[in-house]
Design a protein around this motif. Sequence first.
Motif, PDB file in Angstrom:
ATOM      1  N   GLY A   1      66.126  -3.980  -5.751  1.00  0.00           N
ATOM      2  CA  GLY A   1      65.392  -4.847  -6.616  1.00  0.00           C
ATOM      3  C   GLY A   1      64.133  -4.696  -5.906  1.00  0.00           C
ATOM      4  O   GLY A   1      62.966  -4.618  -6.617  1.00  0.00           O
ATOM      5  N   ILE A   2      63.667  -4.547  -4.638  1.00  0.00           N
ATOM      6  CA  ILE A   2      62.722  -4.330  -4.070  1.00  0.00           C
ATOM      7  C   ILE A   2      61.867  -2.928  -4.410  1.00  0.00           C
ATOM      8  O   ILE A   2      60.871  -2.864  -4.649  1.00  0.00           O
ATOM      9  CB  ILE A   2      62.738  -4.586  -2.622  1.00  0.00           C
ATOM     10  N   TYR A   3      63.005  -2.046  -4.300  1.00  0.00           N
ATOM     11  CA  TYR A   3      62.286  -0.582  -4.524  1.00  0.00           C
ATOM     12  C   TYR A   3      61.668  -0.590  -6.096  1.00  0.00           C
ATOM     13  O   TYR A   3      60.676   0.150  -6.170  1.00  0.00           O
ATOM     14  CB  TYR A   3      63.581   0.347  -4.196  1.00  0.00           C
ATOM     15  N   LYS A   4      62.520  -1.161  -6.906  1.00  0.00           N
ATOM     16  CA  LYS A   4      62.194  -1.033  -8.330  1.00  0.00           C
ATOM     17  C   LYS A   4      60.911  -1.772  -8.565  1.00  0.00           C
ATOM     18  O   LYS A   4      60.067  -1.140  -9.371  1.00  0.00           O
ATOM     19  CB  LYS A   4      63.060  -1.735  -9.009  1.00  0.00           C
TER      20      LYS A   4
ATOM     21  N   GLY B   1      54.944  -0.466  -9.518  1.00  0.00           N
ATOM     22  CA  GLY B   1      53.301  -0.832  -9.107  1.00  0.00           C
ATOM     23  C   GLY B   1      53.011  -2.320  -8.982  1.00  0.00           C
ATOM     24  O   GLY B   1      52.190  -2.732  -8.927  1.00  0.00           O
ATOM     25  N   ASN B   2      54.331  -3.059  -8.423  1.00  0.00           N
ATOM     26  CA  ASN B   2      53.960  -4.570  -8.290  1.00  0.00           C
ATOM     27  C   ASN B   2      54.001  -4.874  -6.964  1.00  0.00           C
ATOM     28  O   ASN B   2      54.143  -4.022  -5.954  1.00  0.00           O
ATOM     29  CB  ASN B   2      55.132  -5.287  -8.802  1.00  0.00           C
ATOM     30  N   ILE B   3      53.540  -6.077  -6.356  1.00  0.00           N
ATOM     31  CA  ILE B   3      53.306  -6.482  -5.240  1.00  0.00           C
ATOM     32  C   ILE B   3      54.560  -7.078  -4.555  1.00  0.00           C
ATOM     33  O   ILE B   3      55.276  -7.894  -5.376  1.00  0.00           O
ATOM     34  CB  ILE B   3      52.250  -7.142  -4.711  1.00  0.00           C
ATOM     35  N   VAL B   4      55.214  -6.787  -3.512  1.00  0.00           N
ATOM     36  CA  VAL B   4      56.339  -7.681  -3.006  1.00  0.00           C
ATOM     37  C   VAL B   4      55.925  -8.459  -1.841  1.00  0.00           C
ATOM     38  O   VAL B   4      55.183  -7.843  -0.877  1.00  0.00           O
ATOM     39  CB  VAL B   4      57.159  -6.344  -2.208  1.00  0.00           C
ATOM     40  N   ASN B   5      55.848  -9.815  -1.912  1.00  0.00           N
ATOM     41  CA  ASN B   5      55.725 -10.738  -1.066  1.00  0.00           C
ATOM     42  C   ASN B   5      57.083 -11.059  -0.232  1.00  0.00           C
ATOM     43  O   ASN B   5      57.883 -11.489  -0.791  1.00  0.00           O
ATOM     44  CB  ASN B   5      55.243 -11.584  -1.784  1.00  0.00           C
ATOM     45  N   LYS B   6      56.981 -11.072   1.078  1.00  0.00           N
ATOM     46  CA  LYS B   6      58.133 -11.367   1.939  1.00  0.00           C
ATOM     47  C   LYS B   6      58.674 -12.700   1.468  1.00  0.00           C
ATOM     48  O   LYS B   6      59.846 -13.086   1.437  1.00  0.00           O
ATOM     49  CB  LYS B   6      57.902 -11.022   3.301  1.00  0.00           C
TER      50      LYS B   6
ATOM     51  N   ILE C   1      63.506   1.125   2.981  1.00  0.00           N
ATOM     52  CA  ILE C   1      62.736   1.857   1.939  1.00  0.00           C
ATOM     53  C   ILE C   1      61.604   2.958   2.444  1.00  0.00           C
ATOM     54  O   ILE C   1      61.877   4.387   1.950  1.00  0.00           O
ATOM     55  CB  ILE C   1      62.136   0.779   1.082  1.00  0.00           C
ATOM     56  N   ARG C   2      61.142   2.555   3.378  1.00  0.00           N
ATOM     57  CA  ARG C   2      60.388   3.554   3.823  1.00  0.00           C
ATOM     58  C   ARG C   2      60.758   4.752   4.576  1.00  0.00           C
ATOM     59  O   ARG C   2      60.411   5.861   4.500  1.00  0.00           O
ATOM     60  CB  ARG C   2      59.354   2.853   5.163  1.00  0.00           C
TER      61      ARG C   2
END
Length: 317
Positions: A14-17, A22-27, A48-49
């Motif tokens: 889900g985070i990878y997608k 192009g979305n921002i992922v907020n922890k 992911i990195r």
Amino acid sequence: MQRESTDKIQRVLGIYKKLISGNIVNKVEEANNYGVNERSIQRDIDDIRSFMESEVGRTGIINNVVYDRCCKGFRLEQLNSTELSNGEMLAVCKILLDSRALLKTEMIDILDKLVESCVSKKNRKEILDLIQNEKFHYVEPRHKTAFLDTMWKIGQAIRKSQYIEIDYEKPGNKEKIKRKLKPVAIMFSEYYFYLTAFISDEEARKNFDVINDSFPTIYRIDRIKEMKVLEEKFFIPYRSRFEEGEFRKRVQFMYGGKLRNVKFKYKGDDVDAILDRLPTAQVIDEGSDYYTIKAEVFGKGIDMWLKSQGDKVEVIG
């Protein structure tokens, strides 16, 4: 344990997608969404990195997850390893335009393809704006000949060591001559592409004042009116192979001929320009207002160049 593993896989995907979209992922937000703590989200991002780093060799694309302080979250930063920097792309475009080697339609098509494939989307307009005026005012060569296909066929003949036959239009009287050649290199100089080759036809060789197996003849590719690649192959021993890099250092204006040594005094201000023009040149003496230079060159093209320097040059020998 299996449930935890499944949850982690779904969370990472889900985070990878989100990142590749192009979305921002907020922890904090992701931790709340998935009912885990922020440390778990950080580990997911680290996974992911690691995956993206392992894919660089296969895809050639460098993906990195970076923290964006302005957006207060993680985003994907992508760099294609085949992309050129803005400065590199601008330099390539300027060199191509200044070469004036191609028809206008060919030149513009090549420039547009280069910018499209080698520059990131956000930088393309800047590059195109910087070269737009030169593209519009581009002056194509007077011969107006499309020769790229011919040049490619010559390149293939060189690679496979195949003889070629050409109908060639000589400068001046436009006389057409036929030659059977061993093609050895394609070179560019002063607006034109040239074929360097050894003449195979013994009858034709009789008409040359200076010709042997050490000195190739030179033909402007746009003047080749007809060409046939023959099935017959030639062989040049490795020790006798033609080295265009070394030849290029010693030829001026693509005039072939014997290997010569020249020596002259240069009385101008910029000796670097002379040494760049003549890669084999060496300064052997220096006075208050002159440099004595010697160089190894092929043919008579050097005479034309020396005369073009006016009183800045005094030929010694």
